[in-house]
Design a protein around this motif. Structure first.
Motif, mmCIF file in Angstrom:
data_model
loop_
_atom_site.group_PDB
_atom_site.id
_atom_site.type_symbol
_atom_site.label_atom_id
_atom_site.label_comp_id
_atom_site.label_asym_id
_atom_site.label_seq_id
_atom_site.Cartn_x
_atom_site.Cartn_y
_atom_site.Cartn_z
ATOM 1 N N VAL A 1 27.757 33.525 35.994
ATOM 2 C CA VAL A 1 29.058 32.947 36.340
ATOM 3 C C VAL A 1 30.142 34.025 36.423
ATOM 4 C CG1 VAL A 1 29.777 32.356 33.972
ATOM 5 C CG2 VAL A 1 30.539 30.936 35.924
ATOM 6 N N GLU A 2 29.976 35.100 35.688
ATOM 7 C CA GLU A 2 30.956 36.186 35.735
ATOM 8 C C GLU A 2 31.047 36.816 37.118
ATOM 9 O OE1 GLU A 2 29.775 35.958 31.359
ATOM 10 O OE2 GLU A 2 28.684 35.870 33.264
ATOM 11 N N SER A 3 30.038 36.631 37.951
ATOM 12 C CA SER A 3 30.031 37.220 39.297
ATOM 13 C C SER A 3 30.874 36.432 40.291
ATOM 14 C CB SER A 3 28.600 37.311 39.839
ATOM 15 O OG SER A 3 28.104 36.037 40.211
ATOM 16 N N LEU A 4 31.291 35.238 39.937
ATOM 17 C CA LEU A 4 31.995 34.392 40.915
ATOM 18 C C LEU A 4 33.430 34.839 41.180
ATOM 19 C CD1 LEU A 4 30.770 30.804 39.983
ATOM 20 C CD2 LEU A 4 29.924 32.329 41.778
ATOM 21 N N ALA A 5 34.169 35.171 40.151
ATOM 22 C CA ALA A 5 35.570 35.561 40.322
ATOM 23 C C ALA A 5 35.661 36.942 40.969
ATOM 24 C CB ALA A 5 36.296 35.570 38.980
ATOM 25 N N GLU A 6 36.778 37.180 41.627
ATOM 26 C CA GLU A 6 37.041 38.488 42.233
ATOM 27 C C GLU A 6 37.330 39.503 41.125
ATOM 28 O OE1 GLU A 6 36.817 39.168 45.478
ATOM 29 O OE2 GLU A 6 36.242 37.078 45.826
ATOM 30 N N PRO A 7 37.165 40.801 41.404
ATOM 31 C CA PRO A 7 37.455 41.823 40.387
ATOM 32 C C PRO A 7 38.876 41.744 39.825
ATOM 33 C CG PRO A 7 36.270 42.805 42.220
ATOM 34 C CD PRO A 7 36.605 41.391 42.624
ATOM 35 N N ASP A 8 39.816 41.251 40.618
ATOM 36 C CA ASP A 8 41.193 41.141 40.138
ATOM 37 C C ASP A 8 41.435 39.866 39.321
ATOM 38 O OD1 ASP A 8 41.315 39.095 42.006
ATOM 39 O OD2 ASP A 8 42.911 40.004 43.206
#
Length: 170
Positions: A78-85
């Motif tokens: 799930v940590e991969s879903l959000a953008e780096p910002d």
């Protein structure tokens, strides 16, 4: 003395060299060795879906997979879903807008289940979405808001794809 196995896992695009006991599950390695605590441990029997991650794009119960079995695979949590910002993905935004998260314990599993399913079936109907999300357990939402969130995201993705195709053909 326990046997130790050296494995290499690719998680959220990053390679990790690990020395683990062969009996360790993927969910335990993700949480305890890599610090990716968004993947939740619920039933530890593959029933609830709280531990769902994507392995080579397919939703998988991380409590049922030995970490060593995931070597050479592309694992997404799930940590991969959000953008780096920190900007939430369209799916995460849809869950928020439709109140599809309530207590939040099951949410990461639902997000990864939906992300994998929509990648495979972007034209999924509401009925198909309802059937897919029924494979994960939630004690708070009654599923309707989750179905609405996934359906809204699917619709927005289809619209964006169509607009992209229209611009290319113009």
């Amino acid at each position: 003395m326990s046997e130790i196995q050296l494995i290499e896992l690719t998680v959220n695009g990053e390679r990790h060299d690990l020395a683990i006991e062969p009996r360790r599950t993927l969910v335990d390695v993700l949480r305890h060795d890599l610090g990716l605590t968004g993947t939740h441990v619920g039933c530890e029997h593959g029933i609830c879906g709280a531990c769902t991650v994507l392995v080579d794009g397919a939703p998988v119960r991380a409590c049922l997979l030995f970490a060593a079995q995931a070597e050479d695979a592309d694992i997404r949590t799930v940590e991969s879903l959000a953008e780096p910002d920190g900007t939430l993905s369209d799916l995460q935004q849809a869950f928020s807008a439709h109140h599809g998260l309530q207590c939040g314990f099951c949410t990461p599993g639902f997000l990864m289940l939906a992300e994998g399913y929509l990648a495979e079936r972007p034209d999924a109907s509401k009925e198909e979405i309802r059937e897919v999300v029924a494979s994960n357990l939630c004690r708070c939402t009654g599923y309707q808001t989750i179905v609405e969130a996934v359906d809204d995201c699917a619709s927005r993705r289809r619209t964006a794809l169509q607009e992209q195709l229209d611009r290319r053909s113009a």
